[in-house]
Design an enzyme around this catalytic site. Structure first.
Site, PDB file in Angstrom:
ATOM      1  N   GLU A 253       0.982  -1.190   0.019  1.00 13.65           N
ATOM      2  CA  GLU A 253      -0.045  -0.122  -0.064  1.00 13.65           C
ATOM      3  C   GLU A 253       1.111   1.264   0.095  1.00 13.65           C
ATOM      4  O   GLU A 253       1.685   1.416   0.953  1.00 13.65           O
ATOM      5  CB  GLU A 253      -0.954   0.061   1.227  1.00 13.65           C
ATOM      6  CG  GLU A 253      -1.717   1.119   1.215  1.00 13.65           C
ATOM      7  CD  GLU A 253      -2.219   1.275   2.711  1.00 13.65           C
ATOM      8  OE1 GLU A 253      -2.382   2.684   3.066  1.00 13.65           O
ATOM      9  OE2 GLU A 253      -2.829   0.574   3.312  1.00 13.65           O
ATOM     10  N   CYS A 287      -2.542   8.083   4.247  1.00 14.25           N
ATOM     11  CA  CYS A 287      -2.277   7.827   2.791  1.00 14.25           C
ATOM     12  C   CYS A 287      -3.671   8.401   2.077  1.00 14.25           C
ATOM     13  O   CYS A 287      -3.626   8.488   0.755  1.00 14.25           O
ATOM     14  CB  CYS A 287      -1.993   6.336   2.541  1.00 14.25           C
ATOM     15  SG  CYS A 287      -3.269   5.227   3.348  1.00 14.25           S
TER      16      CYS A 287
END
Length: 478
Positions: A253, A287
């Site tokens: 990720e 994020c």
């Protein structure tokens, strides 16, 4: 909390591992004091941890689902009972506001519990209709999921508890053992987990922690006995780790530059409030924090007024204050980088709708308009409390702007139109999309992961278990 700077070394096979490596001073973002000395494990420390994990896997690789569920439930109880301790470590070491750190600690326990509850229901394999071909007549075949072995988990600073359990719990559920290399600022949290899990009855070597920074991360990813790697962090680091890992399983990720679309028919007050929280809480160090806010030109002025008001209402202050929404960033260098990206945009013709203020590691929310596509704020992930406001004319233009990024992690659209929402779902290049929730909204049961440079693989309870196990086929000719 320790009275003075602690010496942080790896936790291997149920005990602290003494090793001599480079020492990194860890600085508390609230006051700039050194609170710990982090010792780099390096290749030797990684080798010891992987050997411990390999032995644990060999001893427990045939553990039953019931046994793994029991381990996970014991871990959940231990984390839940020590949630305040974990939250205090997160807030002190990372600078996350204590209210948000407490939420993270509780969520970590809940994720482990969800993994334990889901494990018996994750498909373990299937019968394959091998007699669909003439040569398969009279034969029988089936698949089953089997573990990889030793999983290397490399975790970031911004959610040192939650993003640790997002990897560890599914890896254990799938039957693996784990070696974790946390981000330096998340090391005390990871070591606290190691001790809690050992006290909760986890076997020696099932969960190990190696301390350090880049050197140790690369050694872990590249170790020959690490069969799979799961990483959360920046794209540049992810590329380096993928090269070190080679052809082994690599889940990642990575970076983001989340776009949030506000269509003309949206509830503007609701959208402004949700996007402000998504962009600025925890100093935007997530994020999927809202970075690019794309708004239909017909409602731009009305939305901008509500968005600035919502952002200005957020409480900026000390991490230990339960009322704080925006606390210090993890490092002074991070705060300086964010301000430099704002200055770059202003120099290229942007203007402030809400100007940021820096006080050490603290940066107050910033909203900019007229940001050109050549600016760093358009092209890069800011990972800070900054959002840019961009008008569009029509949904085609909105999607063109939204997709003008090398990243594609998670996005959002605010609209009352089902047709518009489905069009965005079809053409917005992201791994996950929320309608009428901002881009930072996340639940743990859906597949979470990115497209383009935002990574490979998926997290989320069932999906992470599947990522961290592999299919094996067996065929019979009776």
């Amino acid at each position: 909390m320790e009275a003075g700077p602690a010496r942080l070394t790896s936790y291997v096979g149920g005990t602290a591992l003494n090793h001599d490596g480079a020492v990194l001073d860890l600085v508390r973002p609230q006051d700039g004091t050194v609170h710990a000395h982090l010792v780099e494990a390096g290749a030797d420390g990684v080798a010891a941890a992987v050997a411990s994990a390999k032995a644990a896997f060999a001893a427990h690789r045939k553990s039953t689902i019931a046994q793994r569920v029991a381990w996970l439930k014991a871990a959940q109880a231990a984390v839940a009972a020590n949630a305040d301790l974990i939250a205090d470590l997160i807030s002190a070491d990372v600078g996350k506001p204590i209210r948000l750190a407490r939420f993270e600690a509780r969520r970590s326990a809940e994720f482990i519990e969800a993994t334990a509850n889901a494990l018996p229901h994750v498909p373990a394999g299937e019968v394959i209709p091998v007699d669909a071909t003439a040569n398969g007549a009279g034969h029988f075949g089936f698949t089953r999921r089997v573990p990889y072995g030793v999983v290397g988990a490399i975790t970031p600073f911004n959610a040192p508890a939650n993003l640790l359990v997002q990897k560890v719990a599914p890896a254990i559920a799938a039957g693996n053992s784990v070696v974790v290399k946390p981000a330096p600022s998340g090391t005390r949290t990871a070591l606290a987990f190691a001790r809690l899990l050992r006290e909760a009855g986890w076997p020696e070597g099932l969960f190990n922690v190696v301390t350090g920074d880049r050197e140790t991360a690369l050694a872990l990813a590249g170790h020959a006995d690490v069969a799979a790697v799961s990483f959360t962090g920046g794209t540049t680091a992810g590329e380096a780790l993928a090269r070190a890992a080679g052809i082994k399983k690599f889940c990642s990720e990575l970076g983001s530059n989340a776009a949030n679309l506000v269509l003309a028919d949206a509830d503007l007050a609701d959208a402004a409030k949700k996007i402000a929280a998504a962009g600025f809480e925890a100093s935007g160090q997530q994020c999927i924090s809202a970075q690019r806010v794309l708004v239909d030109r017909a409602v731009l002025d009305a939305f901008a007024e509500k968005f600035v008001t919502a952002a200005a209402a957020l409480r900026v202050g000390a991490a230990e204050d339960p009322a704080t929404d925006v606390g210090p960033m993890v490092h002074r260098a991070s705060a300086d980088r964010v301000m430099a990206m704002c200055h770059d945009a202003i120099a290229k013709g942007a203007r402030y709708l809400l100007e940021p203020r820096q006080d050490g590691c603290i940066v107050s929310p910033a909203i900019l308009a007229d940001v050109p596509r050549t600016a760093r704020l358009w092209q890069e992930e800011v990972f800070g409390p900054v959002a840019i406001l961009v008008p569009f004319d029509g949904i085609d233009a909105a999607l063109d702007l939204a997709n003008d990024s090398p990243f594609g992690l998670q996005g959002a659209v605010f609209t009352a139109s089902l047709a518009a929402a489905m069009r965005v779902s079809e053409d917005f290049e992201v791994g996950a999309l929320w309608v009428n929730e901002a881009s930072r909204f996340r639940l743990d049961m859906y597949p979470f992961g990115g497209m383009k440079l935002s990574g490979t693989g998926r997290e989320g309870v069932r999906y992470a278990i599947e990522e961290l196990s592999q299919l094996k086929f067996t065929g019979f000719r009776p």
